[in-house]
Design a protein around this motif. Structure first.
Motif, PDB file in Angstrom:
ATOM      1  N   ALA A   1      -8.529 -10.197   7.546  1.00 38.94           N
ATOM      2  CA  ALA A   1      -9.594 -10.164   6.976  1.00 38.94           C
ATOM      3  C   ALA A   1     -10.937  -9.892   7.848  1.00 38.94           C
ATOM      4  N   GLY A   2     -11.784  -9.399   7.216  1.00 41.95           N
ATOM      5  CA  GLY A   2     -13.074  -8.854   7.929  1.00 41.95           C
ATOM      6  C   GLY A   2     -13.123  -7.265   7.464  1.00 41.95           C
ATOM      7  N   ASP A   3     -13.314  -6.490   8.718  1.00 43.68           N
ATOM      8  CA  ASP A   3     -13.630  -5.201   8.616  1.00 43.68           C
ATOM      9  C   ASP A   3     -12.539  -4.514   7.980  1.00 43.68           C
ATOM     10  N   ASP A   4     -12.751  -3.824   6.665  1.00 45.94           N
ATOM     11  CA  ASP A   4     -11.509  -3.103   6.227  1.00 45.94           C
ATOM     12  C   ASP A   4     -10.972  -1.926   7.187  1.00 45.94           C
ATOM     13  N   GLU A   5     -11.978  -1.125   7.710  1.00 46.65           N
ATOM     14  CA  GLU A   5     -11.570  -0.009   8.454  1.00 46.65           C
ATOM     15  C   GLU A   5     -10.634  -0.484   9.790  1.00 46.65           C
ATOM     16  N   LEU A   6     -11.220  -1.728  10.582  1.00 52.40           N
ATOM     17  CA  LEU A   6     -10.160  -2.132  11.300  1.00 52.40           C
ATOM     18  C   LEU A   6      -8.889  -2.802  10.763  1.00 52.40           C
ATOM     19  N   GLY A   7      -8.941  -3.466   9.779  1.00 54.18           N
ATOM     20  CA  GLY A   7      -7.492  -3.848   9.321  1.00 54.18           C
ATOM     21  C   GLY A   7      -6.693  -2.642   9.135  1.00 54.18           C
ATOM     22  N   ARG A   8      -7.103  -1.479   8.265  1.00 56.98           N
ATOM     23  CA  ARG A   8      -6.216  -0.510   8.139  1.00 56.98           C
ATOM     24  C   ARG A   8      -5.527   0.220   9.459  1.00 56.98           C
ATOM     25  N   LYS A   9      -6.779   0.140  10.484  1.00 58.84           N
ATOM     26  CA  LYS A   9      -6.298   0.788  11.649  1.00 58.84           C
ATOM     27  C   LYS A   9      -5.268  -0.025  12.398  1.00 58.84           C
ATOM     28  N   LEU A  10      -5.388  -1.327  12.515  1.00 61.14           N
ATOM     29  CA  LEU A  10      -4.341  -2.482  12.959  1.00 61.14           C
ATOM     30  C   LEU A  10      -3.102  -2.216  12.112  1.00 61.14           C
ATOM     31  N   LEU A  11      -2.929  -2.077  11.167  1.00 62.88           N
ATOM     32  CA  LEU A  11      -1.781  -1.954  10.506  1.00 62.88           C
ATOM     33  C   LEU A  11      -1.032  -0.667  10.418  1.00 62.88           C
ATOM     34  N   ARG A  12      -1.845   0.503  10.620  1.00 61.82           N
ATOM     35  CA  ARG A  12      -1.460   1.944  11.116  1.00 61.82           C
ATOM     36  C   ARG A  12      -0.797   1.745  12.546  1.00 61.82           C
TER      37      ARG A  12
ATOM     38  N   ALA B   1      14.900 -14.371  -0.075  1.00 62.13           N
ATOM     39  CA  ALA B   1      16.065 -15.385  -0.140  1.00 62.13           C
ATOM     40  C   ALA B   1      17.067 -15.199   0.744  1.00 62.13           C
ATOM     41  N   SER B   2      17.293 -13.860   1.063  1.00 67.71           N
ATOM     42  CA  SER B   2      18.636 -13.492   1.673  1.00 67.71           C
ATOM     43  C   SER B   2      18.368 -12.949   2.889  1.00 67.71           C
ATOM     44  N   ALA B   3      17.082 -12.508   3.362  1.00 63.72           N
ATOM     45  CA  ALA B   3      16.824 -12.059   4.568  1.00 63.72           C
ATOM     46  C   ALA B   3      17.042 -12.736   5.903  1.00 63.72           C
ATOM     47  N   ASP B   4      17.581 -12.244   6.752  1.00 66.78           N
ATOM     48  CA  ASP B   4      17.751 -12.982   8.105  1.00 66.78           C
ATOM     49  C   ASP B   4      16.460 -13.064   8.707  1.00 66.78           C
ATOM     50  N   ARG B   5      15.686 -12.005   8.775  1.00 69.05           N
ATOM     51  CA  ARG B   5      14.441 -11.856   9.562  1.00 69.05           C
ATOM     52  C   ARG B   5      13.330 -11.517   8.460  1.00 69.05           C
ATOM     53  N   ILE B   6      12.015 -11.955   8.417  1.00 69.73           N
ATOM     54  CA  ILE B   6      11.062 -11.473   7.650  1.00 69.73           C
ATOM     55  C   ILE B   6       9.914 -11.032   8.494  1.00 69.73           C
ATOM     56  N   ILE B   7       9.556 -10.031   8.443  1.00 63.86           N
ATOM     57  CA  ILE B   7       8.325  -9.358   9.150  1.00 63.86           C
ATOM     58  C   ILE B   7       7.085  -9.161   8.217  1.00 63.86           C
ATOM     59  N   ALA B   8       5.952  -9.752   8.251  1.00 64.71           N
ATOM     60  CA  ALA B   8       4.954  -9.903   7.426  1.00 64.71           C
ATOM     61  C   ALA B   8       3.782  -9.938   7.986  1.00 64.71           C
ATOM     62  N   PRO B   9       3.037  -8.551   8.631  1.00 64.83           N
ATOM     63  CA  PRO B   9       2.089  -8.497   9.270  1.00 64.83           C
ATOM     64  C   PRO B   9       0.769  -8.521   8.447  1.00 64.83           C
ATOM     65  N   CYS B  10       0.769  -8.629   7.113  1.00 60.93           N
ATOM     66  CA  CYS B  10      -0.637  -8.556   6.530  1.00 60.93           C
ATOM     67  C   CYS B  10      -0.922  -9.965   5.933  1.00 60.93           C
TER      68      CYS B  10
ATOM     69  N   LEU C   1      10.753  -6.101   5.821  1.00 65.58           N
ATOM     70  CA  LEU C   1       9.180  -5.841   5.976  1.00 65.58           C
ATOM     71  C   LEU C   1       8.416  -6.026   4.960  1.00 65.58           C
ATOM     72  N   TYR C   2       7.474  -7.319   4.659  1.00 70.46           N
ATOM     73  CA  TYR C   2       6.717  -7.427   3.449  1.00 70.46           C
ATOM     74  C   TYR C   2       5.591  -6.740   3.897  1.00 70.46           C
ATOM     75  N   LEU C   3       4.941  -5.974   2.929  1.00 65.08           N
ATOM     76  CA  LEU C   3       3.618  -5.495   3.200  1.00 65.08           C
ATOM     77  C   LEU C   3       2.764  -5.735   1.706  1.00 65.08           C
ATOM     78  N   ASP C   4       2.029  -6.737   1.820  1.00 64.51           N
ATOM     79  CA  ASP C   4       1.206  -6.787   0.641  1.00 64.51           C
ATOM     80  C   ASP C   4      -0.282  -6.692   0.838  1.00 64.51           C
ATOM     81  N   SER C   5      -0.473  -5.767   1.530  1.00 62.76           N
ATOM     82  CA  SER C   5      -1.872  -5.400   1.789  1.00 62.76           C
ATOM     83  C   SER C   5      -1.940  -3.687   2.431  1.00 62.76           C
ATOM     84  N   ASP C   6      -2.950  -3.193   2.391  1.00 61.05           N
ATOM     85  CA  ASP C   6      -2.908  -1.764   3.237  1.00 61.05           C
ATOM     86  C   ASP C   6      -3.920  -2.100   4.646  1.00 61.05           C
TER      87      ASP C   6
END
Length: 111
Positions: A13-24, A102-111, A4-9
C-alpha cells in the motif's frame, strides 16, 4: 506444486508507482531464480498484469515458457471490462483458485 497468487498489479500500500515497480522487480527476480512456478492466478487488479503489455507481462510469459499455467479470473476480467484484452493464459474461476490453494505445496503471494 508451486502456486503464484497475484491479486494486485502492485506490491503493498502507498505509492502506486512504487508498488508497480516493486512487483515488476519481484517478477523479474522470480523468473531468473531457480524457483519452478507451476500455476499463476491473477485476480482482482491482478488482471491488469495479463491484459496490458509491459515488463510484468513479459515476466509472466517467461514463467509460462518454463511450464507455468497462467490463469486469470473471469469474474474479474468481466468486472474491469478486460476479457477481450487477455494476452496470456486462460480464463479461470474461483473453484480453480480454491483448488490451487488447497493443493499447493507452496504459495507465493507477494501482493
Amino acid at each position: 506444486m508451486t502456486f503464484l497468487y497475484l491479486d494486485s498489479d502492485r506490491i503493498g500500500a502507498g505509492d502506486d508507482e512504487l508498488g508497480r515497480k516493486l512487483l515488476r522487480i519481484f517478477l523479474e527476480k522470480l523468473v531468473t531464480s531457480e524457483v519452478q512456478v507451476d500455476f499463476v492466478a491473477c485476480l482482482n487488479a491482478g488482471v491488469f498484469l495479463t491484459t496490458e503489455e509491459g515488463p510484468a507481462l513479459e515476466s509472466l510469459r517467461a514463467l509460462a515458457s518454463r511450464g507455468a499455467t497462467v490463469m486469470t479470473c473471469g469474474t474479474c476480467l468481466d468486472h474491469y471490462g478486460r476479457r477481450e484484452r487477455l494476452l496470456i493464459g486462460v480464463v479461470g474461476g474461483m473453484q480453480q483458485t480454491v483448488e490451487l490453494f488447497a493443493s499447493a505445496d507452496r504459495i507465493i503471494a507477494p501482493c
